[in-house]
Design a protein around this motif. Structure first.
Motif, PDB file in Angstrom:
ATOM      1  N   VAL A   1       0.843  -1.197   0.000  1.00 39.91           N
ATOM      2  CA  VAL A   1       0.000   0.000   0.000  1.00 39.91           C
ATOM      3  C   VAL A   1       0.881   1.253   0.000  1.00 39.91           C
ATOM      4  CG1 VAL A   1      -1.632   1.358   1.385  1.00 39.91           C
ATOM      5  CG2 VAL A   1      -2.025  -1.090   1.032  1.00 39.91           C
TER       6      VAL A   1
ATOM      7  N   ALA B   1       2.476   1.638  -3.461  1.00 36.19           N
ATOM      8  CA  ALA B   1       1.497   2.126  -4.440  1.00 36.19           C
ATOM      9  C   ALA B   1       1.167   3.589  -4.187  1.00 36.19           C
ATOM     10  CB  ALA B   1       0.229   1.266  -4.388  1.00 36.19           C
ATOM     11  N   GLU B   2       1.060   3.975  -2.903  1.00 40.39           N
ATOM     12  CA  GLU B   2       0.785   5.372  -2.559  1.00 40.39           C
ATOM     13  C   GLU B   2       1.909   6.280  -3.052  1.00 40.39           C
ATOM     14  OE1 GLU B   2       0.358   7.897   1.540  1.00 40.39           O
ATOM     15  OE2 GLU B   2      -0.672   5.951   1.462  1.00 40.39           O
TER      16      GLU B   2
ATOM     17  N   GLY C   1       1.800   6.494  -6.759  1.00 40.65           N
ATOM     18  CA  GLY C   1       0.649   7.304  -7.126  1.00 40.65           C
ATOM     19  C   GLY C   1       0.920   8.796  -7.016  1.00 40.65           C
TER      20      GLY C   1
ATOM     21  N   GLN D   1      -3.163   6.478 -12.080  1.00 42.76           N
ATOM     22  CA  GLN D   1      -4.238   6.050 -11.194  1.00 42.76           C
ATOM     23  C   GLN D   1      -3.962   4.675 -10.575  1.00 42.76           C
ATOM     24  OE1 GLN D   1      -7.946   6.406 -13.272  1.00 42.76           O
ATOM     25  NE2 GLN D   1      -7.665   8.567 -13.673  1.00 42.76           N
ATOM     26  N   LEU D   2      -2.831   4.563  -9.907  1.00 43.52           N
ATOM     27  CA  LEU D   2      -2.452   3.317  -9.251  1.00 43.52           C
ATOM     28  C   LEU D   2      -3.240   3.147  -7.968  1.00 43.52           C
ATOM     29  CD1 LEU D   2       1.400   3.694  -9.642  1.00 43.52           C
ATOM     30  CD2 LEU D   2      -0.095   2.217 -10.983  1.00 43.52           C
ATOM     31  N   SER D   3      -3.700   1.951  -7.716  1.00 42.87           N
ATOM     32  CA  SER D   3      -4.373   1.675  -6.454  1.00 42.87           C
ATOM     33  C   SER D   3      -4.078   0.236  -6.052  1.00 42.87           C
ATOM     34  CB  SER D   3      -5.882   1.911  -6.563  1.00 42.87           C
ATOM     35  OG  SER D   3      -6.414   1.125  -7.601  1.00 42.87           O
ATOM     36  N   PHE D   4      -4.128   0.006  -4.772  1.00 44.47           N
ATOM     37  CA  PHE D   4      -3.861  -1.331  -4.235  1.00 44.47           C
ATOM     38  C   PHE D   4      -5.069  -1.735  -3.404  1.00 44.47           C
ATOM     39  CE2 PHE D   4      -2.241  -4.546  -1.454  1.00 44.47           C
ATOM     40  CZ  PHE D   4      -1.307  -5.221  -2.218  1.00 44.47           C
ATOM     41  N   PHE D   5      -5.796  -2.724  -3.880  1.00 41.50           N
ATOM     42  CA  PHE D   5      -6.996  -3.178  -3.185  1.00 41.50           C
ATOM     43  C   PHE D   5      -6.607  -4.181  -2.110  1.00 41.50           C
ATOM     44  CE2 PHE D   5      -8.310  -2.006  -7.496  1.00 41.50           C
ATOM     45  CZ  PHE D   5      -9.226  -1.015  -7.192  1.00 41.50           C
ATOM     46  N   THR D   6      -7.069  -3.956  -0.898  1.00 41.59           N
ATOM     47  CA  THR D   6      -6.672  -4.810   0.218  1.00 41.59           C
ATOM     48  C   THR D   6      -7.669  -5.925   0.511  1.00 41.59           C
ATOM     49  OG1 THR D   6      -7.650  -3.243   1.774  1.00 41.59           O
ATOM     50  CG2 THR D   6      -5.289  -3.013   1.316  1.00 41.59           C
TER      51      THR D   6
END
Length: 167
Positions: free
Chosen positions: A121, A124-125, A128, A135-140
């Motif tokens: 996370v 990715a932050e 980002g 638009q990078l995001s990391f789904f937990t």
């Protein structure tokens, strides 16, 4: 003086910059660094090398649970302490350990996963912030990922069964 890891990181950055790469293969890096006589293996204790190889084999051992339809690690590990000295112990998932060791092992695995997710996370932050247009995001939530891997286990076990029938 820089640690060995810091020296490798600095040398890696130099290699990436010299060849104008965006990313690199560690094997190519080692070839380059050794050819330049800039990198040599650290001296290692043979017992430590063998211990690492043994623990790798234990971590990779797996079995299939036909009722559950999944593969699982055949050996579990748990970090214990003898005085102030940390010692990693391994036990057979099906026949070894104690209730306390099994509980501690599960807890330590969960903590390790949480730490890995936290690092991912954060990574990715950071990316980002540097590359907002991507638009990078990391789904937990890993529920779907777990279901997908379990389905692969089932398919793999079916394939293994088919190969056993042919043999």
């Amino acid at each position: 003086m820089a640690t060995w890891n810091e020296q490798v990181e600095d040398l890696w950055d130099e290699w990436i910059a010299e060849f104008g790469k965006d990313s690199g293969d560690p094997g190519d890096f080692v070839d380059w660094a050794m050819a330049q006589r800039r990198l040599v293996p650290r001296p290692q204790d043979v017992r430590q090398v063998m211990r690492k190889q043994v623990t790798q084999a234990l971590r990779q051992a797996r079995r299939f649970d036909p009722d559950g339809g999944f593969y699982y690690r055949a050996k579990q590990s748990v970090l214990t302490f003898e005085g102030d000295t940390p010692i990693r112990h391994y036990f057979d998932t099906d026949t070894g350990g104690t209730p306390g060791l099994r509980q501690k092992s599960v807890k330590q695995r969960r903590e390790a996963v949480a730490h890995d997710v936290y690092r991912a996370v954060c990574d990715a932050e950071r990316m980002g912030k540097l590359y907002p247009e991507e638009q990078l995001s990391f789904f937990t939530d890993f529920t779907e990922d777990v279901a997908e891997v379990r389905a692969i286990d089932v398919l793999t076990s079916d394939k293994d069964d088919d190969e056993d029938d042919v043999a």
